[in-house]
Design a protein around this motif. Structure first.
Motif, PDB file in Angstrom:
ATOM      1  N   ILE A   1      25.730 -17.708  87.200  1.00  0.00           N
ATOM      2  CA  ILE A   1      24.753 -16.892  87.336  1.00  0.00           C
ATOM      3  C   ILE A   1      24.861 -16.429  89.011  1.00  0.00           C
ATOM      4  CG2 ILE A   1      22.153 -16.670  87.916  1.00  0.00           C
ATOM      5  CD1 ILE A   1      21.895 -19.211  85.836  1.00  0.00           C
ATOM      6  N   TYR A   2      24.817 -15.080  88.889  1.00  0.00           N
ATOM      7  CA  TYR A   2      25.352 -14.442  90.221  1.00  0.00           C
ATOM      8  C   TYR A   2      24.292 -13.482  90.692  1.00  0.00           C
ATOM      9  CZ  TYR A   2      29.301 -16.826  88.514  1.00  0.00           C
ATOM     10  OH  TYR A   2      30.474 -17.711  88.138  1.00  0.00           O
ATOM     11  N   HIS A   3      23.234 -13.869  90.375  1.00  0.00           N
ATOM     12  CA  HIS A   3      21.882 -13.222  90.866  1.00  0.00           C
ATOM     13  C   HIS A   3      21.926 -13.218  92.283  1.00  0.00           C
ATOM     14  CE1 HIS A   3      17.452 -11.965  91.861  1.00  0.00           C
ATOM     15  NE2 HIS A   3      17.610 -11.833  90.361  1.00  0.00           N
ATOM     16  N   ALA A   4      21.380 -12.140  92.892  1.00  0.00           N
ATOM     17  CA  ALA A   4      21.350 -12.243  94.698  1.00  0.00           C
ATOM     18  C   ALA A   4      20.478 -13.436  95.002  1.00  0.00           C
ATOM     19  CB  ALA A   4      20.394 -11.196  95.175  1.00  0.00           C
ATOM     20  N   ALA A   5      20.996 -14.342  96.099  1.00  0.00           N
ATOM     21  CA  ALA A   5      20.315 -15.310  96.598  1.00  0.00           C
ATOM     22  C   ALA A   5      19.884 -15.451  98.008  1.00  0.00           C
ATOM     23  CB  ALA A   5      21.107 -16.702  96.277  1.00  0.00           C
ATOM     24  N   LEU A   6      19.167 -16.300  98.336  1.00  0.00           N
ATOM     25  CA  LEU A   6      18.430 -16.304  99.614  1.00  0.00           C
ATOM     26  C   LEU A   6      19.018 -17.374 100.646  1.00  0.00           C
ATOM     27  CD1 LEU A   6      14.522 -16.303  98.889  1.00  0.00           C
ATOM     28  CD2 LEU A   6      15.874 -14.454  99.533  1.00  0.00           C
TER      29      LEU A   6
ATOM     30  N   THR B   1      25.226 -17.320 103.604  1.00  0.00           N
ATOM     31  CA  THR B   1      26.204 -16.543 104.628  1.00  0.00           C
ATOM     32  C   THR B   1      26.717 -15.192 103.867  1.00  0.00           C
ATOM     33  OG1 THR B   1      28.183 -17.504 103.975  1.00  0.00           O
ATOM     34  CG2 THR B   1      26.778 -18.727 105.452  1.00  0.00           C
ATOM     35  N   PRO B   2      27.161 -14.282 105.107  1.00  0.00           N
ATOM     36  CA  PRO B   2      27.802 -13.185 104.747  1.00  0.00           C
ATOM     37  C   PRO B   2      28.879 -13.428 103.565  1.00  0.00           C
ATOM     38  CG  PRO B   2      27.196 -12.855 106.684  1.00  0.00           C
ATOM     39  CD  PRO B   2      26.859 -14.003 106.564  1.00  0.00           C
ATOM     40  N   GLY B   3      29.656 -14.322 104.162  1.00  0.00           N
ATOM     41  CA  GLY B   3      30.927 -14.781 103.333  1.00  0.00           C
ATOM     42  C   GLY B   3      30.532 -15.051 101.869  1.00  0.00           C
ATOM     43  N   MET B   4      29.431 -15.999 101.772  1.00  0.00           N
ATOM     44  CA  MET B   4      29.080 -16.380 100.342  1.00  0.00           C
ATOM     45  C   MET B   4      28.970 -15.119  99.583  1.00  0.00           C
ATOM     46  SD  MET B   4      26.721 -19.584 101.423  1.00  0.00           S
ATOM     47  CE  MET B   4      26.083 -19.930  99.705  1.00  0.00           C
TER      48      MET B   4
ATOM     49  N   ASN C   1      24.562 -20.347  96.529  1.00  0.00           N
ATOM     50  CA  ASN C   1      23.104 -20.493  96.911  1.00  0.00           C
ATOM     51  C   ASN C   1      22.050 -20.282  95.824  1.00  0.00           C
ATOM     52  OD1 ASN C   1      23.727 -21.606  99.284  1.00  0.00           O
ATOM     53  ND2 ASN C   1      22.264 -20.305 100.371  1.00  0.00           N
ATOM     54  N   TRP C   2      22.352 -19.477  94.836  1.00  0.00           N
ATOM     55  CA  TRP C   2      21.373 -19.185  93.749  1.00  0.00           C
ATOM     56  C   TRP C   2      20.999 -20.655  92.717  1.00  0.00           C
ATOM     57  CZ3 TRP C   2      19.963 -20.159  88.906  1.00  0.00           C
ATOM     58  CH2 TRP C   2      18.812 -19.144  88.393  1.00  0.00           C
TER      59      TRP C   2
ATOM     60  N   ALA D   1      26.703 -25.244 107.525  1.00  0.00           N
ATOM     61  CA  ALA D   1      27.343 -24.141 108.358  1.00  0.00           C
ATOM     62  C   ALA D   1      27.113 -24.573 109.821  1.00  0.00           C
ATOM     63  CB  ALA D   1      26.716 -22.858 107.975  1.00  0.00           C
ATOM     64  N   GLU D   2      27.846 -23.960 110.683  1.00  0.00           N
ATOM     65  CA  GLU D   2      27.806 -24.171 111.920  1.00  0.00           C
ATOM     66  C   GLU D   2      28.419 -25.441 112.602  1.00  0.00           C
ATOM     67  OE1 GLU D   2      27.429 -21.560 113.761  1.00  0.00           O
ATOM     68  OE2 GLU D   2      26.260 -20.044 112.568  1.00  0.00           O
ATOM     69  N   GLY D   3      29.097 -26.219 112.000  1.00  0.00           N
ATOM     70  CA  GLY D   3      29.658 -27.487 112.000  1.00  0.00           C
ATOM     71  C   GLY D   3      28.828 -28.595 111.842  1.00  0.00           C
ATOM     72  N   GLN D   4      27.987 -28.700 110.820  1.00  0.00           N
ATOM     73  CA  GLN D   4      27.394 -30.153 110.403  1.00  0.00           C
ATOM     74  C   GLN D   4      28.314 -30.788 109.354  1.00  0.00           C
ATOM     75  OE1 GLN D   4      24.772 -29.537 112.447  1.00  0.00           O
ATOM     76  NE2 GLN D   4      25.297 -27.551 112.517  1.00  0.00           N
TER      77      GLN D   4
END
Length: 470
Positions: free
Chosen positions: A142-147, A150-153, A173-174, A308-311
Motif C-alpha cells: 500500500i503506497y498511499h501518502a503517509a504522515l 522523511t523526504p527520503g522515504m 510509514n503508511w 531518525a537523527e541517531g536513535q
C-alpha cells in the motif's frame, strides 16, 4: 519462563571467553546498578575511544552500555526525554504482541475485514487484502501518502498498485501508522496509555508519562503518527525487557514467542548499501556488515530499534548486552550518524568487551600498509581498474580509471557501464572522483596500499572501499 541462552562471557581473559553462561537474571530497581569497565572485564582504553568517537559524531549524544543488567559505561544526559522518532514502532510491536496474545488482534485479518481505509484516493480492493502481519513486516503493498515520513522515504515510495500485498519490502510509514489505528481500535486504548500501563510501569521506567506521546495528524492520511518522547535510561529498560525475552523479574509482560517471532528477519533491508540488515515486525535485524569495505560483524541473534537523527537501541543476546544511543533532536545537532559511523561505534564497544569476531579494524589511524601520495598515488591509479563492492547489490563493480582523468564504473558480472565521471589527485594527496550525475558531489578518499589491494578511507578516517587492483 526464564529466557536462558548460552552466551560467551565477554572479557579479556581467554578462560572467560571460552565459557558459556545464561543471561544474568538481574534487573534494575529504582535505578540501574553500575560497575566499572575493569570489574566487568572490559577495556577502559577502548571504551574511552568509543566515547570519543561517539562525541565526535554527536556531541550531545546520550549513551548507555548495559551488560548483565548493570551499566558498564554511560555518557551524556541519559535522563532527558526526547523524540524517539521511529523507535516508536518497536514499542508498538511489543504492544501488538500483547494484544495478539489476548486475541484482540488477528495477524491474518485483512484491512478490508477491519474496515481500514484512507482518504481519497482510498484503498483499492487489492490493497485491502493486505493483512496485519503484512503491515508489521512493511510488506503491505500500500503506497498511499503517509504522515511523518522523511523526504527520503517519500522519494523511495513505489507507485500505487506496483506490488501485491506480501510480495515487496518497503520501509513504509503508511503501514506503521495504520498499525497504530488498528491497535487502538482493537484495544479501545491509546498507544501512550497502553505503553504506560503494560510496559513502562511494570519495568519501572523512571521518566515516561502518557503525556510524552502525541498524535501527528495531517491532510495526507487519516492515520496519525504517534511520536513518543523517552529518556535513554527508560529506553535501556525496554531493550533489557526484550533481552530477557519479554520477561521482567517474575512477570512475562510480552509473550516470549512474540519476542522471538518479531525479532527474526523476514526481508533484506536496504540491500543496495550492503548485506547484513534485515527487518522483522517493526524491528531491525543484524547490521550492515560490508558497505564496500567491512563495517562490523554483530553476533548472530542481534537486533535493534532505530529512529531518525541517531536513535538506536541494540539488543545483543549473545553477550547479554544492551547499547542505547540517543541524540536529542530538539537541540542543534550534527547530521545524523550514518550506518558506517554507527558500525564503528559498535565495533569499538564490542572490541572493548573482548569480542574477537567483530571484524577488522577499519580506521585509517590503524591501517596496515603505506599511505600513497604524489606521483606514487597517481601511478597506482592511472590506467588501472579497481574491483570493489562484490557484496553490494548490483555488484561487483569495476572502476576504470583512465590516464586522461575520465572514469567509468561497470556493474555486475557482465560489467555493463553504469556511471561515468572524472577523477584526479588533489593537493592533499587524495583520490577524488565526480560522477556525471545531477547534483553529484566530489568524493575524496585517502589511499593506502596494502599488498595487492588499495584501501580507500573517507573524511571520518573509515575505510570506504576495499579494492583489488586489476
Amino acid at each position: 519462563m526464564v529466557f536462558a541462552l548460552a552466551v560467551l562471557v565477554l572479557g579479556t581473559a581467554a578462560t572467560q571467553a571460552d565459557q558459556s553462561v545464561a543471561i544474568a537474571d538481574n534487573f534494575p530497581g529504582a535505578a540501574f546498578e553500575t560497575t566499572t569497565p575493569e570489574a566487568a572485564g572490559w577495556s577502559a582504553e577502548t571504551l574511552a575511544e568509543a566515547k570519543a568517537w561517539s562525541q565526535q559524531l554527536a556531541p550531545t549524544a546520550a549513551v548507555m552500555i548495559v551488560q548483565h543488567g548493570r551499566i558498564v559505561a554511560e555518557w551524556g544526559d541519559t535522563a532527558v526525554k526526547s523524540n524517539l522518532h521511529s523507535i516508536r514502532k518497536s514499542l508498538l510491536s511489543a504492544l501488538i504482541g500483547i494484544a495478539v496474545d489476548k486475541h484482540e488482534i488477528d495477524l491474518n485479518a485483512t484491512l478490508g475485514s477491519l474496515g481500514i481505509d484512507d482518504n481519497s484516493p482510498g484503498l483499492t480492493e487489492t490493497e485491502k487484502a493486505a493483512t496485519v502481519v503484512d503491515l508489521l513486516k512493511a510488506r503491505s503493498g500500500i503506497y498511499h501518502a503517509a504522515l511523518y515520513e522523511t523526504p527520503g522515504m517519500a522519494k523511495l515510495r513505489p507507485p500505487r498498485g506496483s506490488h501485491l500485498p506480501g510480495t515487496f519490502w518497503y520501509y513504509n510509514n503508511w503501514d506503521f501508522n495504520a498499525l497504530g489505528s488498528i491497535y487502538e481500535r482493537a484495544t479501545m486504548q491509546s498507544i501512550f496509555t497502553s505503553l504506560d500501563q503494560k510496559i513502562a510501569r511494570p519495568i519501572g521506567m523512571q521518566d515516561y508519562q502518557p503525556g510524552d506521546g502525541e498524535y501527528f495528524r495531517g491532510k495526507d492520511s487519516d492515520h496519525p503518527a504517534y511520536p513518543i518522547r523517552m529518556s535513554a535510561r527508560d529506553l535501556a529498560r525496554f531493550a533489557l525487557l526484550y533481552l530477557h525475552d519479554g520477561r521482567w523479574k517474575d512477570r512475562q509482560l510480552v509473550p516470549s514467542a512474540w519476542v522471538r517471532e518479531s525479532t527474526q528477519s523476514y526481508s533484506d533491508a536496504f540491500a543496495e548499501i550492503g548485506p547484513g540488515l534485515g527487518y522483522g515486525y517493526l524491528w531491525w535485524i543484524g547490521f550492515p556488515r560490508d558497505m564496500g569495505a567491512p563495517t562490523v560483524n554483530v553476533p548472530a541473534g542481534s537486533y535493534e530499534a532505530i529512529g531518525a537523527e541517531g536513535q538506536y537501541a541494540f539488543v545483543i543476546p549473545a553477550y547479554d548486552l544492551v547499547i542505547v544511543h540517543r541524540v536529542n533532536s530538539d537541540l542543534p545537532h550534527r547530521p545524523e550518524p550514518n550506518f558506517r559511523q554507527m558500525a564503528r561505534l559498535l565495533w569499538l564497544v564490542l572490541s572493548a568487551a573482548g569480542d574477537r569476531d567483530a571484524g577488522p579494524d577499519v580506521a585509517l589511524a590503524h591501517a596496515a600498509g603505506t599511505r600513497l601520495s604524489g606521483g606514487a598515488l597517481t601511478s597506482a591509479l592511472s590506467g588501472k581498474t579497481l574491483a570493489v563492492g562484490k557484496w553490494l547489490k548490483g555488484g561487483p563493480f569495476a572502476w576504470q580509471l583512465r590516464a586522461d582523468g575520465t572514469m567509468s564504473i561497470l556493474a555486475g558480472p557482465a560489467r555493463r557501464e553504469r556511471w561515468t565521471g572524472t577523477w584526479r589527485v588533489d593537493d592533499r594527496d587524495r583520490f577524488c572522483r565526480t560522477l556525471n550525475e545531477t547534483d553529484a558531489r566530489e568524493l575524496c578518499l585517502v589511499v593506502v596500499a596494502n599488498d595487492a589491494r588499495l584501501q580507500l578511507f573517507d573524511s571520518d578516517g573509515l575505510m570506504r572501499l576495499d579494492a583489488e587492483v586489476e
